[in-house]
Design an enzyme around this catalytic site. Structure first.
Site, mmCIF file in Angstrom:
data_model
loop_
_atom_site.group_PDB
_atom_site.id
_atom_site.type_symbol
_atom_site.label_atom_id
_atom_site.label_comp_id
_atom_site.label_asym_id
_atom_site.label_seq_id
_atom_site.Cartn_x
_atom_site.Cartn_y
_atom_site.Cartn_z
ATOM 1 N N TYR A 59 0.849 -1.205 0.000
ATOM 2 C CA TYR A 59 0.000 0.000 0.000
ATOM 3 C C TYR A 59 0.883 1.253 0.000
ATOM 4 C CZ TYR A 59 -3.821 -3.156 1.452
ATOM 5 O OH TYR A 59 -4.738 -4.174 1.533
ATOM 6 N N GLN A 202 -16.353 -1.025 -1.477
ATOM 7 C CA GLN A 202 -15.596 0.179 -1.829
ATOM 8 C C GLN A 202 -16.482 1.434 -1.869
ATOM 9 O OE1 GLN A 202 -13.077 -0.883 -5.230
ATOM 10 N NE2 GLN A 202 -11.618 -1.767 -3.764
ATOM 11 N N GLY A 203 -17.507 1.460 -1.045
ATOM 12 C CA GLY A 203 -18.346 2.661 -0.925
ATOM 13 C C GLY A 203 -19.688 2.517 -1.630
ATOM 14 N N GLY A 207 -24.613 3.968 -0.643
ATOM 15 C CA GLY A 207 -25.755 4.543 -1.358
ATOM 16 C C GLY A 207 -25.507 5.955 -1.849
#
Ligand SMILES: NC(=O)c1ccc[n+]([C@@H]2O[C@H](COP(=O)([O-])OP(=O)(O)OC[C@H]3O[C@@H](n4cnc5c(N)ncnc54)[C@H](OP(=O)(O)O)[C@@H]3O)[C@@H](O)[C@H]2O)c1
Length: 322
Positions: A59, A202-203, A207
């Site tokens: 990362y 991932q979000g 919504g």
């Protein structure tokens, strides 16, 4: 916060913090995020009782480990720090060197959980586990884990290590339930742990994304779930999350996390782009879904049929070059 016992009186928080976002260009959160928000997220997580922190040498090519270690400061030794080796050349001496490098970047003398990031498609796990065993013997590594492993390979890794491989970190959320086939039953019966990554898809499960407001970063530009048609198709699932959320005064993202950690062998490691998101994710640990609510979410998740694989390729290429 709720905790999961992992043996010998040790426990980890059911909601942890994923830190791929730290120092990674592909998430595109920028320098001010890396310089201040990421640190604030970690500090607030510690205050709220999060003890599981997940990072990886890959990362940001070490930046995530550095940012996390610096932000934890004096709390480094009291939390449960998990990092990962990217198994490009998974022979024992390389594994040992790379663990030392990760520990140095994190500023710790011991990695609580050292995970193999991906199964190496060519080299079996005997060589890497020889290195892991040596690291455990000298106390540089506490627990060994794997990631993205099938059940057969997880078990083979245990055989090669000669003791338990505590955890398998895999994608698990309402949009990807494949771990339910065999990983979750095994973890539950054998006292192992499934660490759910991308628990919010991932979000997507927040919504907040729609056909006309899609996230702009490389990670999600490459994720077929965020193609306009798939965002349309996800509407029904988001609506189910909202309905359940109304009963708990909770957001769709919180309900999605509560669903993931309802399984007794699962902990989740959502990433966060702000302190507010981290606070919301931690609060999800206290939500108790009823059987009916759990069932309604399972059914909505089964109805969600995103376009994936080769069929999604033209859309992904259009996104990439537009
Ligand atoms: N082992 C592996 O191969 C592997 C692979 C992937 C990830 N991971 C690990 O798992 C962690 C989490 O996975 P992930 O980052 O892929 O996906 P995720 O946790 O499902 O999604 C994280 C993103 O969701 C949004 N979000 C988070 N909390 C929210 C909230 N309360 N409300 C609304 N939106 C929210 C944020 O993006 P926006 O605000 O920008 O929308 C955040 O960056 C990573 O950090 C990493 O440590 C491991």
């Amino acid at each position: 916060m709720r905790y999961l016992g992992i043996g010998d009186g040790a426990e980890i928080s059911r909601i942890g913090l994923g830190t791929w976002q730290f120092g990674s260009r592909e998430w595109g959160y920028g320098q001010s995020y890396d310089g201040s928000e990421a640190r604030a997220i970690v500090r607030r997580a510690v205050e709220l009782g999060v003890t599981l922190f997940d990072t990886a040498e890959i990362y940001g090519f070490g930046r995530s480990e550095r940012i996390l270690g610096e932000a934890l400061g004096g709390d480094r030794e009291s939390v449960f720090l998990a990092t990962k080796i990217f198994p490009l050349l998974p022979v024992a001496p390389v594994v040992e060197q790379r663990a030392v490098a990760s520990a140095n970047r994190l500023g710790v003398r011991r990695l609580d959980l050292y995970q193999v990031h991906q199964p190496n498609p060519v080299v079996r796990d005997g060589t890497i586990m020889r290195g892991m065993r040596a690291l455990q013997r000298v106390g540089l590594v506490g627990e060994v884990g794997v990631s993205n492993y099938s059940l057969d390979r997880w078990r083979a890794a245990e055989q090669a290590l000669g003791s338990r491989v505590l955890s398998n970190q895999v994608r698990y959320s309402l949009v990807d339930r494949s771990p339910e086939r065999d990983l979750l039953p095994f973890a539950e019966s054998a006292g192992r742990v499934v660490i759910a990554y991308s628990p919010l898809a991932q979000g997507l499960l927040s919504g907040r994304y729609h056909r006309d407001s899609r996230p702009a970063n490389r990670v999600r530009a490459g994720n077929a779930l965020f193609l306009p048609d798939n965002l349309d198709r996800a509407g029904d699932l988001i609506e189910a999350l909202r309905l359940v959320g109304d009963a708990h005064s909770a957001t769709p993202a919180q309900v999605a996390l509560a669903w993931v950690i309802r399984h007794p062998a699962v902990v989740a490691i959502p990433g966060a782009s702000s302190v507010g998101q981290l606070e919301s994710n931690v609060a999800a640990a206290s939500i108790d879904l009823t059987d009916d609510q759990y069932q309604a979410l399972n059914e909505a998740s089964a109805r969600f049929r995103p376009v994936t694989g080769p069929a999604a390729l033209p859309g992904l290429l259009r996104t990439r070059f537009s």
